[in-house]
Every structure is written in C-alpha cells, then in structure tokens.
Design a protein around this motif. Structure first.
Motif, mmCIF file in Angstrom:
data_model
loop_
_atom_site.group_PDB
_atom_site.id
_atom_site.type_symbol
_atom_site.label_atom_id
_atom_site.label_comp_id
_atom_site.label_asym_id
_atom_site.label_seq_id
_atom_site.Cartn_x
_atom_site.Cartn_y
_atom_site.Cartn_z
ATOM 1 N N PRO A 46 0.974 -1.420 -0.069
ATOM 2 C CA PRO A 46 -0.101 0.011 0.036
ATOM 3 C C PRO A 46 1.107 1.333 0.079
ATOM 4 O O PRO A 46 2.122 1.408 0.511
ATOM 5 N N PHE A 47 0.151 2.489 -1.006
ATOM 6 C CA PHE A 47 0.904 3.378 -0.684
ATOM 7 C C PHE A 47 1.418 3.817 0.616
ATOM 8 O O PHE A 47 2.352 4.541 1.293
ATOM 9 N N SER A 48 0.506 3.498 2.204
ATOM 10 C CA SER A 48 0.462 4.237 3.096
ATOM 11 C C SER A 48 1.601 3.734 3.613
ATOM 12 O O SER A 48 2.518 4.482 4.873
ATOM 13 N N ASP A 49 2.333 1.788 3.251
ATOM 14 C CA ASP A 49 4.076 2.238 3.576
ATOM 15 C C ASP A 49 4.856 2.910 2.727
ATOM 16 O O ASP A 49 6.213 3.245 3.100
ATOM 17 N N VAL A 50 5.222 3.710 1.808
ATOM 18 C CA VAL A 50 5.782 4.465 1.349
ATOM 19 C C VAL A 50 5.587 6.002 2.001
ATOM 20 O O VAL A 50 6.459 5.812 2.471
ATOM 21 N N ALA A 51 4.374 5.871 2.903
ATOM 22 C CA ALA A 51 4.604 7.356 3.504
ATOM 23 C C ALA A 51 5.146 7.216 5.262
ATOM 24 O O ALA A 51 6.348 7.830 5.157
ATOM 25 N N ALA A 52 4.845 5.906 5.430
ATOM 26 C CA ALA A 52 5.842 5.399 6.971
ATOM 27 C C ALA A 52 6.759 5.056 6.770
ATOM 28 O O ALA A 52 8.078 5.649 7.427
ATOM 29 N N GLU A 53 7.950 4.836 5.189
ATOM 30 C CA GLU A 53 8.886 4.722 5.193
ATOM 31 C C GLU A 53 9.989 6.093 5.198
ATOM 32 O O GLU A 53 11.209 5.951 5.506
ATOM 33 N N LEU A 54 8.927 6.765 4.286
ATOM 34 C CA LEU A 54 9.757 8.015 4.678
ATOM 35 C C LEU A 54 9.641 8.808 5.420
ATOM 36 O O LEU A 54 10.433 9.173 6.038
ATOM 37 N N ALA A 55 8.699 8.739 6.622
ATOM 38 C CA ALA A 55 8.895 9.105 8.208
ATOM 39 C C ALA A 55 10.091 8.797 8.549
ATOM 40 O O ALA A 55 10.922 9.602 9.588
ATOM 41 N N ASP A 56 9.958 7.628 8.266
ATOM 42 C CA ASP A 56 11.669 6.516 9.003
ATOM 43 C C ASP A 56 13.095 7.579 8.485
ATOM 44 O O ASP A 56 13.699 7.832 9.007
ATOM 45 N N VAL A 57 12.534 7.477 7.112
ATOM 46 C CA VAL A 57 13.862 8.363 6.783
ATOM 47 C C VAL A 57 13.958 9.633 7.225
ATOM 48 O O VAL A 57 15.437 9.805 7.417
ATOM 49 N N VAL A 58 13.307 10.384 7.489
ATOM 50 C CA VAL A 58 13.555 11.566 8.264
ATOM 51 C C VAL A 58 13.471 11.735 9.222
ATOM 52 O O VAL A 58 15.093 12.433 9.616
ATOM 53 N N ILE A 59 13.060 11.071 10.454
ATOM 54 C CA ILE A 59 13.200 10.724 11.930
ATOM 55 C C ILE A 59 14.617 10.138 11.399
ATOM 56 O O ILE A 59 15.620 10.470 12.617
ATOM 57 N N THR A 60 15.277 9.259 10.972
ATOM 58 C CA THR A 60 15.923 8.499 11.468
ATOM 59 C C THR A 60 17.790 9.609 10.974
ATOM 60 O O THR A 60 18.712 9.639 11.686
ATOM 61 N N ALA A 61 17.443 10.307 9.964
ATOM 62 C CA ALA A 61 18.420 11.559 9.353
ATOM 63 C C ALA A 61 18.809 12.580 10.537
ATOM 64 O O ALA A 61 19.690 12.354 11.557
ATOM 65 N N TYR A 62 17.151 12.457 11.211
ATOM 66 C CA TYR A 62 17.830 13.860 12.376
ATOM 67 C C TYR A 62 18.289 12.915 13.629
ATOM 68 O O TYR A 62 19.291 13.388 14.573
ATOM 69 N N ILE A 63 17.799 11.745 13.754
ATOM 70 C CA ILE A 63 18.960 10.996 14.686
ATOM 71 C C ILE A 63 20.224 10.846 14.518
ATOM 72 O O ILE A 63 20.889 11.217 15.287
ATOM 73 N N THR A 64 20.601 10.600 13.176
ATOM 74 C CA THR A 64 21.787 10.688 12.350
ATOM 75 C C THR A 64 22.146 11.980 13.241
ATOM 76 O O THR A 64 23.999 11.599 13.323
ATOM 77 N N ALA A 65 21.731 12.854 12.633
ATOM 78 C CA ALA A 65 22.496 14.161 13.126
ATOM 79 C C ALA A 65 22.943 14.362 14.766
ATOM 80 O O ALA A 65 24.082 14.695 14.729
ATOM 81 N N HIS A 66 21.847 13.933 15.485
ATOM 82 C CA HIS A 66 22.521 13.903 16.532
ATOM 83 C C HIS A 66 23.722 13.205 17.322
ATOM 84 O O HIS A 66 23.974 13.877 17.882
ATOM 85 N N VAL A 67 23.057 12.277 17.499
ATOM 86 C CA VAL A 67 24.535 10.784 17.423
ATOM 87 C C VAL A 67 26.208 11.576 16.380
ATOM 88 O O VAL A 67 26.798 11.748 17.644
#
Length: 184
Positions: A64-85
């Motif tokens: 489903p398209f909802s999986d695309v949206a959820a995974e894109l959210a994961d990319v953004v959240i993980t990018a900010y976590i990566t920046a923090h680390v």
C-alpha cells in the motif's frame, strides 16, 4: 511537526531525535554508535525503496501507499537521529512551498532514486570523515545529510505525501510499541 510521545504538543524534529537517541542509548552499546546510526539511515532508505517498488508494482508482491509514507517518515526521523548522534545540527524541515516552486526535482521513480543516491553520498562522506571528525569530509557529510532531508521532503511533495502527518504517526508508533529490554 510531530507531537510528543503522548500527542500533546508539537516537538521539533531535533528534539524528537534527542528523545529517541536517549532511548536507543539505553538499549544499544555506545561502541560504534556513529557507524550504527549511519547504517540505520541507509537501511531506512532501502526500506523506502522496497515499499515504493511494491506500491508501484515493480516487486514480486504489492504494497500500500501508506507503507511508502511510513518509510519516508522513517528516513526523515532517522536522518535527524543521525545528526544528533554525529553532533550535527540540521535545520527544521524545508519550506514545502519552496520545494513545490522548485522545478528541478524529478518526478516519480527518479525522485525516489535521487533520495537513495543522496543517502549513498552521505554514507560515503561519513566514511571519508571517520578519521577526521572536524575536517572538510565531516562538513561534506553534514551537508549531504541535510540534502537527504531535503530530498525526502521533495519526494513527499512529488508523491503527494503529507510528511508531517506521516512523521507524527510514526512517532506515535515508536513510543507505543515498546523497546528492547535495557542493557544491564
């Protein structure tokens, strides 16, 4: 903007990343934290690619398209976590109006592949900067990390994804699904 774990107030992505990083540090050894987080960002981008392929019928099974949206959210959240680390500061998400007015972004498949490519550039720059944490290679890695976030938002724009909503939904999942048993 995502909300706090209880859905009460908006939380900037950098603050959300700090909260999640604190929880991750309770469950994972500090050894290799930087590399582990860079790998996590690469993994999330790969998961986005898989969800996108399934949604567009380019994989063995559909999704489903909802999986695309959820995974894109994961990319953004993980990018900010990566920046923090990595002790780097990323700006809050780009102004979506600027992305919509900027016609340089490709559409469809090309935009998703562009995000994947930008993530690869970040990983390469991180590897180059590992021996010199404050040198030019590290500055390049930080710039590429900011590009990952911009490309993720551009991908959301191209595909009509409400990324703020997807991030809020993903944040709720992160804080309600539980964590591994803390290290002792």
């Amino acid at each position: 903007m995502p909300t706090d774990p209880y859905g009460l107030t908006p939380v900037p992505l950098a603050a959300l990343a700090a909260q999640i990083t604190q929880r991750l540090r309770e469950h994972f050894p500090a050894r290799k934290e930087r590399d582990r987080q860079v790998l996590a960002l690469a993994e999330e981008t790969g998961e986005l690619m898989g969800a996108y392929r399934r949604w567009t019928g380019q994989a063995r099974r559909t999704g489903p398209f909802s999986d695309v949206a959820a995974e894109l959210a994961d990319v953004v959240i993980t990018a900010y976590i990566t920046a923090h680390v990595l002790d780097r500061v990323l700006p809050e998400p780009p102004d979506l109006a600027e992305l919509i007015d900027d016609h340089t972004h490709p559409g469809g498949d090309e935009q998703v592949m562009h995000l994947f490519t930008i993530t690869g550039r970040f990983v390469q720059a991180h590897l180059a900067g590992r021996t010199n944490a404050t040198g030019p290679a590290d500055e390049v890695a930080t710039a590429h990390l900011a590009d990952v976030v911009a490309a993720a938002y551009a991908t959301a724009t191209v595909h009509g994804i409400d990324l703020a909503d997807a991030i809020t939904t993903k944040t709720a999942v992160l804080f309600t699904r539980g964590w591994r048993t803390p290290r002792t």
